[in-house]
Design a protein around this motif. Structure first.
Motif, PDB file in Angstrom:
ATOM      1  N   UNK A   1      54.701 -58.278  98.460  1.00 21.56           N
ATOM      2  CA  UNK A   1      55.465 -57.668  99.546  1.00 21.56           C
ATOM      3  C   UNK A   1      55.218 -56.156  99.526  1.00 21.56           C
ATOM      4  N   UNK A   2      56.253 -55.378  99.721  1.00 20.67           N
ATOM      5  CA  UNK A   2      56.077 -53.935  99.935  1.00 20.67           C
ATOM      6  C   UNK A   2      55.428 -53.187  98.772  1.00 20.67           C
ATOM      7  N   UNK A   3      55.427 -53.758  97.564  1.00 21.90           N
ATOM      8  CA  UNK A   3      54.874 -53.048  96.407  1.00 21.90           C
ATOM      9  C   UNK A   3      53.378 -52.753  96.565  1.00 21.90           C
ATOM     10  N   UNK A   4      52.686 -53.502  97.380  1.00 28.43           N
ATOM     11  CA  UNK A   4      51.245 -53.257  97.600  1.00 28.43           C
ATOM     12  C   UNK A   4      51.031 -51.858  98.208  1.00 28.43           C
ATOM     13  N   UNK A   5      52.074 -51.312  98.837  1.00 27.40           N
ATOM     14  CA  UNK A   5      51.968 -49.963  99.436  1.00 27.40           C
ATOM     15  C   UNK A   5      51.718 -48.894  98.377  1.00 27.40           C
ATOM     16  N   UNK A   6      51.963 -49.226  97.096  1.00 25.76           N
ATOM     17  CA  UNK A   6      51.769 -48.231  96.031  1.00 25.76           C
ATOM     18  C   UNK A   6      50.324 -48.188  95.532  1.00 25.76           C
ATOM     19  N   UNK A   7      49.464 -48.969  96.165  1.00 18.64           N
ATOM     20  CA  UNK A   7      48.034 -48.885  95.833  1.00 18.64           C
ATOM     21  C   UNK A   7      47.431 -47.774  96.693  1.00 18.64           C
TER      22      UNK A   7
ATOM     23  N   UNK B   1      42.194 -49.455  93.565  1.00 17.24           N
ATOM     24  CA  UNK B   1      43.462 -50.079  93.140  1.00 17.24           C
ATOM     25  C   UNK B   1      43.842 -51.223  94.083  1.00 17.24           C
ATOM     26  N   UNK B   2      43.646 -50.988  95.366  1.00 19.78           N
ATOM     27  CA  UNK B   2      43.955 -51.989  96.400  1.00 19.78           C
ATOM     28  C   UNK B   2      43.158 -53.277  96.120  1.00 19.78           C
ATOM     29  N   UNK B   3      41.872 -53.114  95.860  1.00 19.88           N
ATOM     30  CA  UNK B   3      41.022 -54.282  95.561  1.00 19.88           C
ATOM     31  C   UNK B   3      41.451 -54.945  94.256  1.00 19.88           C
TER      32      UNK B   3
ATOM     33  N   UNK C   1      73.301 -34.801  96.235  1.00 17.87           N
ATOM     34  CA  UNK C   1      72.053 -35.069  96.956  1.00 17.87           C
ATOM     35  C   UNK C   1      70.928 -35.226  95.937  1.00 17.87           C
ATOM     36  N   UNK C   2      70.228 -36.363  95.995  1.00 19.29           N
ATOM     37  CA  UNK C   2      69.061 -36.590  95.139  1.00 19.29           C
ATOM     38  C   UNK C   2      67.838 -36.771  96.040  1.00 19.29           C
ATOM     39  N   UNK C   3      66.659 -36.526  95.476  1.00 13.52           N
ATOM     40  CA  UNK C   3      65.441 -36.656  96.283  1.00 13.52           C
ATOM     41  C   UNK C   3      64.405 -37.479  95.539  1.00 13.52           C
ATOM     42  N   UNK C   4      63.484 -38.009  96.311  1.00 13.41           N
ATOM     43  CA  UNK C   4      62.404 -38.822  95.763  1.00 13.41           C
ATOM     44  C   UNK C   4      61.164 -38.536  96.605  1.00 13.41           C
ATOM     45  N   UNK C   5      60.001 -38.698  95.987  1.00 12.02           N
ATOM     46  CA  UNK C   5      58.774 -38.449  96.741  1.00 12.02           C
ATOM     47  C   UNK C   5      57.692 -39.389  96.240  1.00 12.02           C
ATOM     48  N   UNK C   6      57.157 -40.216  97.136  1.00 13.34           N
ATOM     49  CA  UNK C   6      56.173 -41.221  96.738  1.00 13.34           C
ATOM     50  C   UNK C   6      54.867 -40.991  97.481  1.00 13.34           C
ATOM     51  N   UNK C   7      53.756 -41.173  96.769  1.00 10.21           N
ATOM     52  CA  UNK C   7      52.457 -41.246  97.427  1.00 10.21           C
ATOM     53  C   UNK C   7      52.141 -42.717  97.641  1.00 10.21           C
ATOM     54  N   UNK C   8      51.714 -43.056  98.855  1.00  7.72           N
ATOM     55  CA  UNK C   8      51.484 -44.461  99.179  1.00  7.72           C
ATOM     56  C   UNK C   8      50.126 -44.629  99.839  1.00  7.72           C
ATOM     57  N   UNK C   9      49.648 -45.879  99.858  1.00  6.03           N
ATOM     58  CA  UNK C   9      48.314 -46.151 100.406  1.00  6.03           C
ATOM     59  C   UNK C   9      48.364 -46.488 101.888  1.00  6.03           C
ATOM     60  N   UNK C  10      47.329 -46.066 102.616  1.00  2.00           N
ATOM     61  CA  UNK C  10      47.261 -46.320 104.064  1.00  2.00           C
ATOM     62  C   UNK C  10      45.836 -46.740 104.420  1.00  2.00           C
ATOM     63  N   UNK C  11      45.700 -47.981 104.882  1.00  2.00           N
ATOM     64  CA  UNK C  11      44.371 -48.525 105.187  1.00  2.00           C
ATOM     65  C   UNK C  11      44.375 -49.145 106.587  1.00  2.00           C
ATOM     66  N   UNK C  12      43.232 -49.127 107.278  1.00  2.00           N
ATOM     67  CA  UNK C  12      43.167 -49.812 108.574  1.00  2.00           C
ATOM     68  C   UNK C  12      43.158 -51.331 108.394  1.00  2.00           C
ATOM     69  N   UNK C  13      43.576 -52.048 109.417  1.00  2.00           N
ATOM     70  CA  UNK C  13      43.606 -53.520 109.338  1.00  2.00           C
ATOM     71  C   UNK C  13      42.253 -54.100 108.953  1.00  2.00           C
TER      72      UNK C  13
END
Ligand code: SAM
Length: 249
Positions: A109-115, A120-122, A202-214
């Motif tokens: 599910x959504x965890x793949x967005x962290x590749x 890493x995605x492959x 107030x707490x903050x978070x910052x994530x880098x995530x993967x973005x690929x075309x279909x």
């Protein structure tokens, strides 16, 4: 910019308040089960949830499948176990773990967005393939793709629960931004407005995530040994592409 993912470490206690396990996750899980039933070459009894987080999907799938969950975060796995004491949970990184057993179905599910890069995605899809029986089904739903990404989209979500003693009012404010459309990443920034008996923290978070075309999703899934069936999942406000992928090799 750091990528600590505080929601899965020191702020993991907020996770049960983000979304409703018995509502939005239930609807999605019925869709997932339907796809597995439709595409599997044999009836599916076992399922591996890769990146299971706090186990909200597991909660909705365990009546249909015997579920094992894997996640990188001990804090999230502890929550998943509490919510689903009858299921099995294992600490692991989706790029590398091997359980030495296979399953009838796999959910990513959504965890793949962290590749956040193609390698890493492959690797994550090779892990999924390594844990599937031949003719079994991987279901994976991109949160966003290059085609659906909305620059600077900001969503404020009030918590659905008020903490263990009804003492908290929490609002999650989530912003996505892609500073460099030429690379394979975007940023998610989260503000947590936590009012404990009315007093604001107030707490903050910052994530880098993967973005690929279909097209990259389709190609990588084919190259990692899957026959790819593509459909849509209607989540109300948003519609998502869902891949139901049958293991062929
Ligand atoms: C939004 S949560 C998943 C929630 C989950 N869908 C549920 O049903 O509760 C995202 C999860 O991805 C996990 N994650 C991130 N990178 C990972 C990796 N490389 N391997 C395994 N899990 C990872 C995080 O630890 C986090 O628990």
């Amino acid at each position: 910019m750091d990528n600590a993912c505080r929601l899965y470490t020191d702020l993991a206690w907020l996770w049960p308040m983000w979304g409703d396990a018995a509502d939005e996750y239930a609807h999605y899980c019925r869709h997932v089960s339907g796809l597995i039933e439709l595409h599997a070459t044999h009836p599916a009894a076992t399922l591996l949830d890769i990146g299971c987080g706090g186990g909200k999907n597991v909660f909705n799938l365990k009546a249909t499948f015997s579920v094992t969950g894997v996640d990188l975060s001990p804090a999230m796995l502890a929550q998943a176990s509490l919510l689903n004491p009858e299921s099995t949970f294992v600490l692991g990184d989706m790029r590398t773990f091997r359980l030495d057993r296979t399953f009838d179905a796999v959910l990513m599910d959504d965890a793949i967005s962290y590749m956040t890069c193609l390698a890493d995605f492959e690797a994550a899809f090779r892990t999924a393939s390594a844990h599937l029986n031949s003719g079994g089904v991987l279901v994976v739903t991109p949160d966003v793709t290059v085609e659906t990404f909305q620059q600077n989209r900001t969503i404020a979500t009030p918590a659905t629960r008020k903490g263990p003693r009804d003492e908290l009012d929490v609002v999650f404010i989530e912003n996505v931004y892609d500073p460099d459309p030429a690379d394979e990443q975007y940023e998610t920034t989260v503000l947590y407005l936590i009012r404990d008996h009315g007093r604001l923290r107030i707490e903050t978070d910052h994530w880098t995530m993967g973005l690929f075309p279909l097209d990259t999703w389709r190609r990588v899934l084919r190259e990692t040994g899957f026959e790819v069936h593509e459909g849509q999942y209607d989540a109300g406000e948003d519609e998502y592409t869902v891949f139901a992928c049958v293991k062929t090799s």
